[in-house]
Design a protein around this motif. Structure first.
Motif, short mmCIF file in Angstrom:
data_model
loop_
_atom_site.label_atom_id
_atom_site.label_comp_id
_atom_site.label_asym_id
_atom_site.label_seq_id
_atom_site.Cartn_x
_atom_site.Cartn_y
_atom_site.Cartn_z
N LEU A 117 16.96 32.67 9.10
CA LEU A 117 16.41 31.64 9.99
C LEU A 117 16.71 30.25 9.44
CD1 LEU A 117 12.95 33.25 10.85
CD2 LEU A 117 14.84 32.84 12.44
N ARG A 153 19.25 29.42 7.60
CA ARG A 153 20.67 29.14 7.84
C ARG A 153 20.88 28.62 9.26
NH1 ARG A 153 21.78 34.46 5.66
NH2 ARG A 153 22.30 34.35 3.45
N SER A 154 20.05 29.07 10.17
CA SER A 154 20.15 28.64 11.56
C SER A 154 19.33 27.39 11.83
CB SER A 154 19.66 29.77 12.49
OG SER A 154 20.48 30.90 12.38
N GLU A 155 18.94 26.71 10.75
CA GLU A 155 18.17 25.46 10.83
C GLU A 155 16.83 25.67 11.52
OE1 GLU A 155 20.62 22.43 12.52
OE2 GLU A 155 21.99 22.38 10.81
N CYS A 156 16.26 26.84 11.30
CA CYS A 156 14.92 27.14 11.79
C CYS A 156 14.03 27.32 10.57
CB CYS A 156 14.94 28.42 12.64
SG CYS A 156 13.33 28.89 13.29
N TYR A 192 12.82 37.17 15.95
CA TYR A 192 13.84 36.48 15.17
C TYR A 192 15.26 36.82 15.61
CZ TYR A 192 15.02 40.62 12.32
OH TYR A 192 15.47 41.84 11.90
N ILE A 207 16.67 34.49 18.14
CA ILE A 207 17.12 33.22 17.58
C ILE A 207 18.48 33.39 16.89
CG2 ILE A 207 16.62 31.41 15.88
CD1 ILE A 207 13.63 32.03 16.35
N LEU A 208 18.59 34.40 16.04
CA LEU A 208 19.80 34.57 15.24
C LEU A 208 20.99 35.00 16.07
CD1 LEU A 208 18.42 36.33 12.03
CD2 LEU A 208 18.71 33.89 12.48
N GLN A 249 21.84 33.94 18.82
CA GLN A 249 22.40 32.77 19.50
C GLN A 249 22.97 31.75 18.51
OE1 GLN A 249 19.10 31.30 21.80
NE2 GLN A 249 19.20 32.97 23.28
N GLY A 250 22.82 32.03 17.21
CA GLY A 250 23.23 31.07 16.19
C GLY A 250 24.72 31.07 15.92
N ASN A 251 25.10 30.26 14.96
CA ASN A 251 26.49 30.10 14.55
C ASN A 251 26.94 31.33 13.78
OD1 ASN A 251 28.96 29.39 13.46
ND2 ASN A 251 28.32 27.31 12.92
N LYS A 305 28.67 39.26 14.78
CA LYS A 305 28.87 38.01 14.04
C LYS A 305 28.96 38.27 12.55
CE LYS A 305 26.48 35.07 17.41
NZ LYS A 305 25.34 34.16 17.64
#
Length: 327
Positions: free
Chosen positions: A122, A124-127, A200, A203-204, A206-208, A247
Protein backbone atom coordinates in the motif's frame (compact mmCIF):
# COMPACT_ATOMS: atom_id res chain seq x y z
CA UNK A 1 -25.23 -35.09 15.84
CA UNK A 2 -26.46 -34.54 19.42
CA UNK A 3 -22.94 -33.73 20.54
CA UNK A 4 -22.54 -31.29 17.66
CA UNK A 5 -25.78 -29.51 18.54
CA UNK A 6 -24.69 -29.19 22.16
CA UNK A 7 -21.28 -27.90 21.10
CA UNK A 8 -22.83 -25.32 18.79
CA UNK A 9 -25.19 -24.18 21.54
CA UNK A 10 -22.34 -23.83 24.05
CA UNK A 11 -20.20 -22.11 21.44
CA UNK A 12 -22.88 -19.55 20.63
CA UNK A 13 -23.44 -18.84 24.32
CA UNK A 14 -19.72 -18.47 24.97
CA UNK A 15 -19.10 -16.29 21.93
CA UNK A 16 -21.96 -13.96 22.80
CA UNK A 17 -20.71 -13.70 26.37
CA UNK A 18 -17.20 -12.93 25.15
CA UNK A 19 -18.45 -10.25 22.76
CA UNK A 20 -20.58 -8.60 25.42
CA UNK A 21 -17.70 -8.53 27.91
CA UNK A 22 -14.76 -7.60 25.68
CA UNK A 23 -15.96 -6.98 22.12
CA UNK A 24 -13.84 -9.94 20.99
CA UNK A 25 -15.04 -13.50 20.20
CA UNK A 26 -12.09 -14.99 22.08
CA UNK A 27 -12.94 -12.94 25.15
CA UNK A 28 -9.37 -11.71 25.57
CA UNK A 29 -8.98 -8.56 27.64
CA UNK A 30 -5.46 -7.80 26.46
CA UNK A 31 -4.76 -7.04 22.78
CA UNK A 32 -3.29 -9.88 20.75
CA UNK A 33 -3.79 -8.14 17.40
CA UNK A 34 -1.16 -5.36 17.52
CA UNK A 35 2.22 -7.14 17.66
CA UNK A 36 2.53 -7.33 13.87
CA UNK A 37 2.64 -3.54 13.55
CA UNK A 38 5.78 -3.02 15.70
CA UNK A 39 8.26 -0.74 13.94
CA UNK A 40 5.98 0.24 11.05
CA UNK A 41 5.13 3.61 12.62
CA UNK A 42 1.60 3.70 11.29
CA UNK A 43 -0.19 6.85 12.44
CA UNK A 44 -2.95 6.47 15.00
CA UNK A 45 -5.26 8.94 13.29
CA UNK A 46 -6.16 9.57 9.68
CA UNK A 47 -9.10 9.70 7.28
CA UNK A 48 -7.85 6.51 5.62
CA UNK A 49 -7.75 3.64 8.11
CA UNK A 50 -6.42 0.09 7.82
CA UNK A 51 -8.86 -2.37 9.39
CA UNK A 52 -7.53 -5.90 9.86
CA UNK A 53 -10.57 -6.98 11.82
CA UNK A 54 -8.13 -9.08 13.91
CA UNK A 55 -8.77 -12.00 11.54
CA UNK A 56 -5.19 -12.96 10.66
CA UNK A 57 -3.93 -12.28 14.19
CA UNK A 58 -6.61 -14.60 15.56
CA UNK A 59 -5.36 -17.68 13.70
CA UNK A 60 -2.95 -19.11 16.32
CA UNK A 61 -5.75 -18.97 18.88
CA UNK A 62 -8.38 -20.32 16.48
CA UNK A 63 -6.17 -23.37 15.86
CA UNK A 64 -5.99 -24.06 19.57
CA UNK A 65 -9.66 -23.42 20.37
CA UNK A 66 -10.68 -25.72 17.51
CA UNK A 67 -8.46 -28.48 18.87
CA UNK A 68 -9.81 -27.97 22.37
CA UNK A 69 -13.38 -28.09 21.05
CA UNK A 70 -12.71 -31.34 19.20
CA UNK A 71 -11.25 -32.86 22.38
CA UNK A 72 -14.22 -31.70 24.44
CA UNK A 73 -16.89 -32.76 21.95
CA UNK A 74 -17.08 -36.46 23.03
CA UNK A 75 -17.53 -35.32 26.64
CA UNK A 76 -20.43 -32.97 26.02
CA UNK A 77 -23.04 -35.35 27.32
CA UNK A 78 -21.41 -35.45 30.74
CA UNK A 79 -23.28 -33.54 33.39
CA UNK A 80 -21.96 -30.09 34.06
CA UNK A 81 -19.45 -29.92 31.21
CA UNK A 82 -21.35 -27.12 29.47
CA UNK A 83 -21.09 -25.01 32.61
CA UNK A 84 -17.39 -25.79 32.79
CA UNK A 85 -16.84 -24.71 29.18
CA UNK A 86 -18.60 -21.40 29.71
CA UNK A 87 -16.86 -20.79 33.02
CA UNK A 88 -13.49 -21.71 31.56
CA UNK A 89 -13.90 -19.15 28.83
CA UNK A 90 -14.41 -16.42 31.38
CA UNK A 91 -11.93 -17.33 34.10
CA UNK A 92 -9.22 -19.56 32.62
CA UNK A 93 -9.79 -19.45 28.88
CA UNK A 94 -7.49 -16.58 27.97
CA UNK A 95 -4.52 -17.86 29.98
CA UNK A 96 -4.90 -21.42 28.70
CA UNK A 97 -5.40 -20.50 25.05
CA UNK A 98 -2.59 -17.94 25.06
CA UNK A 99 -0.25 -20.52 26.59
CA UNK A 100 -1.14 -23.20 24.06
CA UNK A 101 -1.01 -20.73 21.15
CA UNK A 102 2.67 -20.05 21.89
CA UNK A 103 3.34 -23.32 20.11
CA UNK A 104 1.81 -21.96 16.92
CA UNK A 105 4.88 -19.88 16.06
CA UNK A 106 4.85 -20.67 12.36
CA UNK A 107 1.32 -19.46 11.68
CA UNK A 108 1.89 -16.39 13.88
CA UNK A 109 5.05 -15.48 11.95
CA UNK A 110 3.27 -16.00 8.65
CA UNK A 111 0.31 -13.81 9.57
CA UNK A 112 2.60 -11.02 10.69
CA UNK A 113 4.42 -11.15 7.34
CA UNK A 114 1.09 -11.12 5.52
CA UNK A 115 -0.07 -7.93 7.21
CA UNK A 116 3.32 -6.24 6.89
CA UNK A 117 3.45 -7.20 3.21
CA UNK A 118 0.06 -5.61 2.62
CA UNK A 119 1.14 -2.39 4.34
CA UNK A 120 4.39 -2.26 2.37
CA UNK A 121 2.52 -2.70 -0.91
CA UNK A 122 0.00 0.00 0.00
CA UNK A 123 2.83 2.38 0.80
CA UNK A 124 4.41 1.68 -2.58
CA UNK A 125 1.10 2.77 -4.07
CA UNK A 126 1.31 6.01 -2.05
CA UNK A 127 -1.46 4.85 0.27
CA UNK A 128 -0.50 5.47 3.89
CA UNK A 129 -3.37 4.40 6.15
CA UNK A 130 -3.64 4.96 9.87
CA UNK A 131 -4.22 2.14 12.35
CA UNK A 132 -6.12 2.10 15.64
CA UNK A 133 -3.72 -0.29 17.41
CA UNK A 134 -5.31 -1.54 20.67
CA UNK A 135 -8.60 0.17 19.78
CA UNK A 136 -9.04 -1.66 16.49
CA UNK A 137 -12.48 -3.30 16.56
CA UNK A 138 -13.59 -6.78 15.58
CA UNK A 139 -16.35 -6.85 12.95
CA UNK A 140 -18.49 -9.57 14.53
CA UNK A 141 -18.38 -11.75 11.41
CA UNK A 142 -18.09 -15.08 13.23
CA UNK A 143 -21.29 -14.51 15.15
CA UNK A 144 -23.03 -13.21 12.04
CA UNK A 145 -22.04 -16.39 10.17
CA UNK A 146 -23.55 -18.39 13.02
CA UNK A 147 -26.89 -16.64 12.56
CA UNK A 148 -26.63 -13.99 15.27
CA UNK A 149 -26.94 -10.90 13.08
CA UNK A 150 -29.70 -9.31 15.15
CA UNK A 151 -27.98 -10.12 18.43
CA UNK A 152 -24.77 -8.35 17.46
CA UNK A 153 -26.45 -5.23 16.10
CA UNK A 154 -25.38 -3.28 19.25
CA UNK A 155 -21.78 -4.35 18.62
CA UNK A 156 -21.98 -3.20 15.00
CA UNK A 157 -23.32 0.15 16.18
CA UNK A 158 -20.39 0.53 18.59
CA UNK A 159 -17.93 -0.21 15.78
CA UNK A 160 -19.45 2.42 13.49
CA UNK A 161 -19.57 4.98 16.31
CA UNK A 162 -15.88 4.33 17.03
CA UNK A 163 -14.90 4.81 13.39
CA UNK A 164 -16.95 7.98 13.08
CA UNK A 165 -15.41 9.42 16.26
CA UNK A 166 -12.00 8.95 14.65
CA UNK A 167 -13.11 10.84 11.55
CA UNK A 168 -12.65 7.90 9.20
CA UNK A 169 -13.52 8.52 5.54
CA UNK A 170 -12.09 5.34 4.06
CA UNK A 171 -11.62 1.83 5.45
CA UNK A 172 -9.01 -0.42 3.86
CA UNK A 173 -9.73 -4.04 4.73
CA UNK A 174 -7.43 -7.05 4.41
CA UNK A 175 -9.75 -10.08 4.40
CA UNK A 176 -13.00 -10.90 2.56
CA UNK A 177 -15.06 -11.60 5.67
CA UNK A 178 -14.46 -8.22 7.32
CA UNK A 179 -14.95 -6.53 3.94
CA UNK A 180 -18.32 -8.21 3.48
CA UNK A 181 -19.43 -7.28 6.99
CA UNK A 182 -18.56 -3.60 6.65
CA UNK A 183 -19.67 -3.23 3.05
CA UNK A 184 -22.88 -5.28 3.02
CA UNK A 185 -24.05 -6.40 6.45
CA UNK A 186 -23.51 -3.23 8.48
CA UNK A 187 -25.49 -0.97 6.09
CA UNK A 188 -28.38 -3.46 6.05
CA UNK A 189 -28.59 -3.40 9.84
CA UNK A 190 -27.61 0.21 10.54
CA UNK A 191 -28.26 2.16 7.36
CA UNK A 192 -25.73 4.11 5.31
CA UNK A 193 -22.62 5.55 6.95
CA UNK A 194 -20.07 8.14 5.91
CA UNK A 195 -17.03 6.11 4.97
CA UNK A 196 -16.00 4.03 2.00
CA UNK A 197 -14.91 0.39 2.36
CA UNK A 198 -12.21 -0.91 0.01
CA UNK A 199 -10.30 -4.18 0.05
CA UNK A 200 -6.55 -3.71 -0.39
CA UNK A 201 -6.61 -5.71 -3.64
CA UNK A 202 -8.99 -3.15 -5.13
CA UNK A 203 -6.33 -0.51 -4.50
CA UNK A 204 -3.25 -2.48 -5.56
CA UNK A 205 -4.80 -3.92 -8.72
CA UNK A 206 -5.20 -0.36 -10.02
CA UNK A 207 -1.69 0.73 -9.05
CA UNK A 208 1.52 1.09 -11.02
CA UNK A 209 2.67 -2.35 -12.14
CA UNK A 210 6.34 -1.36 -11.98
CA UNK A 211 6.05 -1.24 -8.18
CA UNK A 212 5.30 -4.96 -7.93
CA UNK A 213 7.99 -7.12 -9.50
CA UNK A 214 8.52 -10.61 -8.14
CA UNK A 215 11.74 -11.67 -6.44
CA UNK A 216 12.38 -14.88 -8.39
CA UNK A 217 14.45 -16.28 -5.55
CA UNK A 218 11.64 -15.95 -3.01
CA UNK A 219 8.55 -16.71 -5.09
CA UNK A 220 7.51 -19.46 -7.50
CA UNK A 221 7.08 -18.84 -11.20
CA UNK A 222 3.43 -19.89 -11.10
CA UNK A 223 0.59 -20.19 -8.61
CA UNK A 224 -2.77 -21.90 -8.81
CA UNK A 225 -5.42 -19.60 -7.38
CA UNK A 226 -8.02 -20.53 -4.80
CA UNK A 227 -10.81 -17.93 -4.77
CA UNK A 228 -12.30 -17.49 -1.28
CA UNK A 229 -16.04 -18.14 -1.32
CA UNK A 230 -16.96 -14.81 0.28
CA UNK A 231 -14.65 -12.83 -1.98
CA UNK A 232 -15.81 -14.45 -5.21
CA UNK A 233 -19.51 -14.95 -4.58
CA UNK A 234 -20.54 -12.42 -1.94
CA UNK A 235 -18.24 -9.55 -2.99
CA UNK A 236 -17.90 -10.39 -6.69
CA UNK A 237 -14.12 -9.85 -6.49
CA UNK A 238 -12.39 -12.18 -8.94
CA UNK A 239 -10.39 -9.93 -11.25
CA UNK A 240 -8.36 -7.90 -8.75
CA UNK A 241 -6.03 -10.67 -7.61
CA UNK A 242 -5.48 -11.82 -11.18
CA UNK A 243 -4.57 -8.31 -12.33
CA UNK A 244 -2.12 -7.91 -9.45
CA UNK A 245 -0.43 -11.27 -10.12
CA UNK A 246 0.00 -10.25 -13.75
CA UNK A 247 1.71 -7.02 -12.65
CA UNK A 248 3.93 -8.93 -10.26
CA UNK A 249 5.00 -11.26 -13.04
CA UNK A 250 3.82 -14.58 -11.61
CA UNK A 251 2.00 -16.93 -13.99
CA UNK A 252 -1.50 -17.63 -12.71
CA UNK A 253 -3.07 -21.06 -13.12
CA UNK A 254 -6.78 -21.84 -12.77
CA UNK A 255 -8.21 -24.95 -11.06
CA UNK A 256 -11.30 -26.78 -12.23
CA UNK A 257 -13.62 -24.86 -9.88
CA UNK A 258 -12.65 -21.20 -9.98
CA UNK A 259 -13.93 -17.62 -9.76
CA UNK A 260 -17.68 -17.59 -9.01
CA UNK A 261 -17.73 -21.38 -9.10
CA UNK A 262 -14.94 -21.76 -6.55
CA UNK A 263 -15.02 -24.68 -4.12
CA UNK A 264 -15.05 -24.26 -0.33
CA UNK A 265 -11.92 -24.81 1.77
CA UNK A 266 -14.03 -26.45 4.49
CA UNK A 267 -12.95 -24.02 7.16
CA UNK A 268 -16.15 -22.41 8.44
CA UNK A 269 -17.59 -25.64 9.90
CA UNK A 270 -14.45 -27.24 11.34
CA UNK A 271 -15.11 -26.45 15.00
CA UNK A 272 -18.38 -28.44 15.02
CA UNK A 273 -18.16 -30.84 12.09
CA UNK A 274 -14.49 -31.74 11.90
CA UNK A 275 -14.91 -34.84 9.74
CA UNK A 276 -17.08 -33.09 7.17
CA UNK A 277 -14.70 -30.14 7.08
CA UNK A 278 -11.77 -32.46 6.42
CA UNK A 279 -13.64 -34.20 3.62
CA UNK A 280 -14.38 -30.87 1.93
CA UNK A 281 -10.87 -29.47 2.35
CA UNK A 282 -9.29 -32.72 1.13
CA UNK A 283 -11.29 -32.57 -2.08
CA UNK A 284 -10.29 -28.97 -2.64
CA UNK A 285 -6.58 -29.34 -1.84
CA UNK A 286 -6.31 -32.32 -4.19
CA UNK A 287 -8.01 -30.33 -6.92
CA UNK A 288 -5.58 -27.45 -6.46
CA UNK A 289 -2.48 -29.62 -6.09
CA UNK A 290 -3.30 -31.39 -9.35
CA UNK A 291 -2.64 -28.07 -11.11
CA UNK A 292 0.33 -26.80 -9.09
CA UNK A 293 2.06 -27.45 -5.78
CA UNK A 294 2.13 -23.68 -5.20
CA UNK A 295 -1.29 -22.44 -4.13
CA UNK A 296 -2.48 -18.84 -3.69
CA UNK A 297 -5.11 -17.88 -1.10
CA UNK A 298 -6.45 -14.49 0.01
CA UNK A 299 -8.31 -15.31 3.19
CA UNK A 300 -7.13 -16.21 6.72
CA UNK A 301 -9.65 -19.04 7.01
CA UNK A 302 -8.55 -20.54 3.69
CA UNK A 303 -4.91 -20.13 4.73
CA UNK A 304 -5.18 -21.97 8.04
CA UNK A 305 -7.45 -24.67 6.67
CA UNK A 306 -5.41 -25.54 3.57
CA UNK A 307 -1.97 -25.02 5.10
CA UNK A 308 -2.41 -28.11 7.25
CA UNK A 309 -1.83 -30.19 4.09
CA UNK A 310 1.52 -28.62 3.25
CA UNK A 311 3.63 -31.44 4.68
CA UNK A 312 1.42 -34.39 3.87
CA UNK A 313 0.81 -33.37 0.26
CA UNK A 314 4.03 -31.52 -0.47
CA UNK A 315 2.27 -28.26 -1.32
CA UNK A 316 3.01 -24.66 -0.35
CA UNK A 317 0.19 -22.27 0.46
CA UNK A 318 0.94 -18.61 -0.25
CA UNK A 319 -1.36 -15.90 1.06
CA UNK A 320 -1.30 -12.85 -1.20
CA UNK A 321 0.19 -10.89 1.69
CA UNK A 322 3.15 -13.27 1.78
CA UNK A 323 3.67 -12.69 -1.95
CA UNK A 324 3.67 -8.94 -1.35
CA UNK A 325 6.05 -9.32 1.60
CA UNK A 326 8.59 -11.03 -0.70
CA UNK A 327 8.62 -8.23 -3.29
Amino acid sequence: MKGSKQLISRTLSTLMGNMERTGDPLGFKHPYWTEWVDGLNLPREGESLLLTGRMYQMLPYVVQTTRMANVAKPLLTRKGLGMMVAAGSRFAGEAIIRLKAKGEKEIKTRTEKILRGIVAALRRSECNPAYLYEFEPYSGVLLYDLGLGEQIRPHMKRVVDLLERHGVKELITVDPHTTFMLRDVYPKHLGAFHFQVRHYLEILSQGNGSLFKADKAALPEDLVIHDPCVMARSLGMVDQARKLLEKIGIRLLEPENTKGNTACCGGPIEYAFGNLSEEISTIRIRELAAVSKNILVMCPICLVNLARYEKSMGVRIFDMGEVLYAL
